[in-house]
Write an enzyme that holds these catalytic residues in place. Structure first.
Site, PDB file in Angstrom:
ATOM      1  N   TYR A   1     -48.533 -29.894  15.546  1.00 36.05           N
ATOM      2  CA  TYR A   1     -48.433 -28.642  16.311  1.00 36.05           C
ATOM      3  C   TYR A   1     -47.245 -27.815  15.813  1.00 36.05           C
ATOM      4  O   TYR A   1     -46.141 -28.329  15.678  1.00 36.05           O
ATOM      5  CB  TYR A   1     -48.265 -28.934  17.807  1.00 36.05           C
ATOM      6  CG  TYR A   1     -47.820 -27.719  18.574  1.00 36.05           C
ATOM      7  CD1 TYR A   1     -48.714 -26.686  18.843  1.00 36.05           C
ATOM      8  CD2 TYR A   1     -46.497 -27.576  18.998  1.00 36.05           C
ATOM      9  CE1 TYR A   1     -48.291 -25.544  19.508  1.00 36.05           C
ATOM     10  CE2 TYR A   1     -46.078 -26.441  19.674  1.00 36.05           C
ATOM     11  CZ  TYR A   1     -46.983 -25.429  19.919  1.00 36.05           C
ATOM     12  OH  TYR A   1     -46.569 -24.293  20.569  1.00 36.05           O
TER      13      TYR A   1
ATOM     14  N   TRP B   1     -53.385 -28.817  21.318  1.00 39.50           N
ATOM     15  CA  TRP B   1     -54.750 -28.355  21.043  1.00 39.50           C
ATOM     16  C   TRP B   1     -55.110 -28.499  19.567  1.00 39.50           C
ATOM     17  O   TRP B   1     -56.224 -28.168  19.159  1.00 39.50           O
ATOM     18  CB  TRP B   1     -54.932 -26.913  21.521  1.00 39.50           C
ATOM     19  CG  TRP B   1     -54.743 -26.803  23.001  1.00 39.50           C
ATOM     20  CD1 TRP B   1     -53.642 -26.329  23.642  1.00 39.50           C
ATOM     21  CD2 TRP B   1     -55.646 -27.229  24.020  1.00 39.50           C
ATOM     22  NE1 TRP B   1     -53.796 -26.427  25.013  1.00 39.50           N
ATOM     23  CE2 TRP B   1     -55.022 -26.974  25.272  1.00 39.50           C
ATOM     24  CE3 TRP B   1     -56.916 -27.810  24.025  1.00 39.50           C
ATOM     25  CZ2 TRP B   1     -55.632 -27.270  26.483  1.00 39.50           C
ATOM     26  CZ3 TRP B   1     -57.521 -28.109  25.243  1.00 39.50           C
ATOM     27  CH2 TRP B   1     -56.882 -27.840  26.443  1.00 39.50           C
TER      28      TRP B   1
ATOM     29  N   ASP C   1     -53.343 -23.121  19.616  1.00 41.20           N
ATOM     30  CA  ASP C   1     -52.195 -23.689  18.896  1.00 41.20           C
ATOM     31  C   ASP C   1     -52.395 -23.476  17.400  1.00 41.20           C
ATOM     32  O   ASP C   1     -53.533 -23.482  16.903  1.00 41.20           O
ATOM     33  CB  ASP C   1     -52.068 -25.187  19.198  1.00 41.20           C
ATOM     34  CG  ASP C   1     -51.556 -25.436  20.610  1.00 41.20           C
ATOM     35  OD1 ASP C   1     -51.036 -24.482  21.226  1.00 41.20           O
ATOM     36  OD2 ASP C   1     -51.684 -26.581  21.093  1.00 41.20           O
TER      37      ASP C   1
ATOM     38  N   THR D   1     -47.893 -21.311  19.194  1.00 37.91           N
ATOM     39  CA  THR D   1     -49.088 -20.893  19.957  1.00 37.91           C
ATOM     40  C   THR D   1     -49.251 -19.368  19.920  1.00 37.91           C
ATOM     41  O   THR D   1     -48.259 -18.644  20.053  1.00 37.91           O
ATOM     42  CB  THR D   1     -48.964 -21.372  21.429  1.00 37.91           C
ATOM     43  OG1 THR D   1     -48.681 -22.766  21.438  1.00 37.91           O
ATOM     44  CG2 THR D   1     -50.225 -21.111  22.227  1.00 37.91           C
TER      45      THR D   1
ATOM     46  N   ASP E   1     -48.074 -22.417  26.954  1.00 36.33           N
ATOM     47  CA  ASP E   1     -47.179 -23.585  26.912  1.00 36.33           C
ATOM     48  C   ASP E   1     -46.941 -23.876  25.434  1.00 36.33           C
ATOM     49  O   ASP E   1     -47.781 -24.487  24.778  1.00 36.33           O
ATOM     50  CB  ASP E   1     -47.845 -24.779  27.605  1.00 36.33           C
ATOM     51  CG  ASP E   1     -46.998 -26.058  27.477  1.00 36.33           C
ATOM     52  OD1 ASP E   1     -46.004 -26.056  26.729  1.00 36.33           O
ATOM     53  OD2 ASP E   1     -47.355 -27.053  28.130  1.00 36.33           O
TER      54      ASP E   1
ATOM     55  N   TRP F   1     -56.589 -23.353  25.381  1.00 36.05           N
ATOM     56  CA  TRP F   1     -56.385 -23.209  26.822  1.00 36.05           C
ATOM     57  C   TRP F   1     -56.658 -21.753  27.164  1.00 36.05           C
ATOM     58  O   TRP F   1     -56.243 -20.848  26.440  1.00 36.05           O
ATOM     59  CB  TRP F   1     -54.938 -23.584  27.149  1.00 36.05           C
ATOM     60  CG  TRP F   1     -54.541 -23.416  28.584  1.00 36.05           C
ATOM     61  CD1 TRP F   1     -53.750 -22.431  29.095  1.00 36.05           C
ATOM     62  CD2 TRP F   1     -54.883 -24.276  29.667  1.00 36.05           C
ATOM     63  NE1 TRP F   1     -53.582 -22.612  30.431  1.00 36.05           N
ATOM     64  CE2 TRP F   1     -54.264 -23.738  30.818  1.00 36.05           C
ATOM     65  CE3 TRP F   1     -55.654 -25.431  29.788  1.00 36.05           C
ATOM     66  CZ2 TRP F   1     -54.394 -24.333  32.067  1.00 36.05           C
ATOM     67  CZ3 TRP F   1     -55.780 -26.018  31.031  1.00 36.05           C
ATOM     68  CH2 TRP F   1     -55.158 -25.473  32.150  1.00 36.05           C
TER      69      TRP F   1
END
Ligand code: ABN
Length: 171
Positions: A158, A149, A117, A161, A73, A98
């Site tokens: 952020y 994250w 992230d 990822t 995500d 994650w």
């Protein structure tokens, strides 16, 4: 009745009388130029892209459909100056992440993948990829991936990822 030979001869003579050598060469030139330009004409090559979408294993790590991004995500770091496993310069990976399990159609095995992230810069904005396989809705927070994250990093901004393979998943 006139023979076919006679007919052909007469029409060839009539054509020769009407056509000069120069106009014949001009017509031939036009024909050759047209043939040479034919491959440059715009063509619909979208069907190739559609064929690749139908075969996700043909796509690389900078594509959202790539197998190891199955539970990601975020924005793909491969489109943000990094790679699918390395954060772009000026950002740092989140220590918490994650975890997903993705099936690799190339070897038929399942792999544990960590989605870290990359933090320290504002959102990259390129190649958004929101697959979230087996994610649960927000009201089950421990099973939901819609989180920043970077929350434990010194700089919580952020950016993108990465998808890092941790190992093969045992059956
Ligand atoms: N894990 C990516 C992300 C960052 C901020 C908000 C939602 C999702």
């Amino acid at each position: 009745m006139r023979s076919i030979d006679e007919l052909c001869e007469n029409s060839a003579r009539a054509l020769a009388q009407r056509t000069s050598r120069r106009s014949l060469l001009a017509a031939l030139g036009q024909l050759l130029t047209g043939a040479a330009l034919l491959p440059l004409l715009p063509m619909d090559r979208a069907h190739r892209a559609r064929a690749d979408e139908a075969r996700p294993e043909a796509l690389g790590p900078d594509s959202c459909q790539y197998w190891k991004h199955c539970a990601i995500d975020g924005f793909l770091c491969a489109c943000c100056g990094g790679s699918s496993t390395a954060c772009p310069p000026g950002t740092a990976p989140s220590p918490i992440s994650w975890i997903g399990t993705c099936h690799n159609p190339g070897d038929g095995r399942d792999y544990i993948v960590s989605y870290n992230d990359c933090c320290g810069k504002t959102s990259c904005g390129n190649c958004e990829c929101n697959r979230n396989e087996r994610e649960k809705p927000m009201y089950r927070p421990s099973r939901n991936n819609d989180l920043n994250w970077c929350m434990a990093n010194a700089n919580v901004n952020y950016h993108c990822t990465v998808s890092v393979i941790l190992g093969v998943a045992n059956k």
